[in-house]
Design an enzyme around this catalytic site. Structure first.
Site, PDB file in Angstrom:
ATOM      1  N   GLU A  41       0.846  -1.186   0.000  1.00 49.76           N
ATOM      2  CA  GLU A  41       0.000   0.000   0.000  1.00 49.76           C
ATOM      3  C   GLU A  41       0.887   1.244   0.000  1.00 49.76           C
ATOM      4  O   GLU A  41       0.663   2.174  -0.763  1.00 49.76           O
ATOM      5  CB  GLU A  41      -0.886  -0.017   1.249  1.00 49.76           C
ATOM      6  CG  GLU A  41      -1.738   1.217   1.413  1.00 49.76           C
ATOM      7  CD  GLU A  41      -2.558   1.197   2.701  1.00 49.76           C
ATOM      8  OE1 GLU A  41      -3.351   2.126   2.869  1.00 49.76           O
ATOM      9  OE2 GLU A  41      -2.389   0.282   3.533  1.00 49.76           O
ATOM     10  N   HIS A  42       1.889   1.254   0.868  1.00 45.74           N
ATOM     11  CA  HIS A  42       2.862   2.347   0.948  1.00 45.74           C
ATOM     12  C   HIS A  42       4.248   1.741   0.781  1.00 45.74           C
ATOM     13  O   HIS A  42       4.589   0.783   1.460  1.00 45.74           O
ATOM     14  CB  HIS A  42       2.824   3.030   2.317  1.00 45.74           C
ATOM     15  CG  HIS A  42       1.480   3.585   2.671  1.00 45.74           C
ATOM     16  ND1 HIS A  42       0.574   2.879   3.436  1.00 45.74           N
ATOM     17  CD2 HIS A  42       0.901   4.766   2.374  1.00 45.74           C
ATOM     18  CE1 HIS A  42      -0.507   3.614   3.594  1.00 45.74           C
ATOM     19  NE2 HIS A  42      -0.337   4.769   2.958  1.00 45.74           N
TER      20      HIS A  42
END
Length: 142
Positions: A41-42
């Site tokens: 996601e990150h």
């Protein structure tokens, strides 16, 4: 441990850290391959020459480049999106952004030669699907 001790949500952080792992890879190629398979996601690229790696990232919700680009900047202030794909979905989905709310139209135009070149594939697939009218739409034109 020093940083965790200062946090108001220390218990949650300790729980997360107990399930965290460090993975050491030998080459930048291995790092990039793993990052794309994991599809975070990150993804923070904190290393010398981070843009060399960034150009090879094909699956991540949001990529943070260099030592001065923490995830929290993206969450609160730098202008990137915070609604991102989790659980590896970054391999096939982007985060929600302005394009998520825009209609896109595709256009195509074939030349007579182009249709003739594609005709065998189109008619074979249409026939295999039992869509005779689709095959006929090509055959009539060629």
């Amino acid at each position: 441990e020093r940083q965790t001790a200062l946090l108001s949500r220390r218990g949650l952080v300790e729980g997360s850290l107990s399930k965290s792992r460090i993975i050491v890879l030998g080459t930048r190629g291995e790092m990039t391959e793993f990052a794309n398979l994991y599809a975070a996601e990150h993804l923070i690229i904190s290393m010398r020459d981070p843009w060399e790696i960034a150009g090879s990232i094909t699956a991540a919700g949001s990529v943070f480049i260099g030592n001065y680009s923490p995830e929290s900047a993206g969450d609160y202030a730098s202008g990137t999106n915070h609604t991102l794909p989790t659980g590896g979905w970054a391999r096939s989905m982007s985060g929600v952004n302005i394009e998520s709310y825009m209609r896109r139209i595709t256009y195509q135009e074939l030349t007579p030669a182009g249709l003739a070149a594609l005709a065998p594939v189109i008619t074979a697939m249409a026939t295999a699907e039992g869509l005779d009218a689709h095959a006929a739409a090509v055959n009539i034109r060629i």
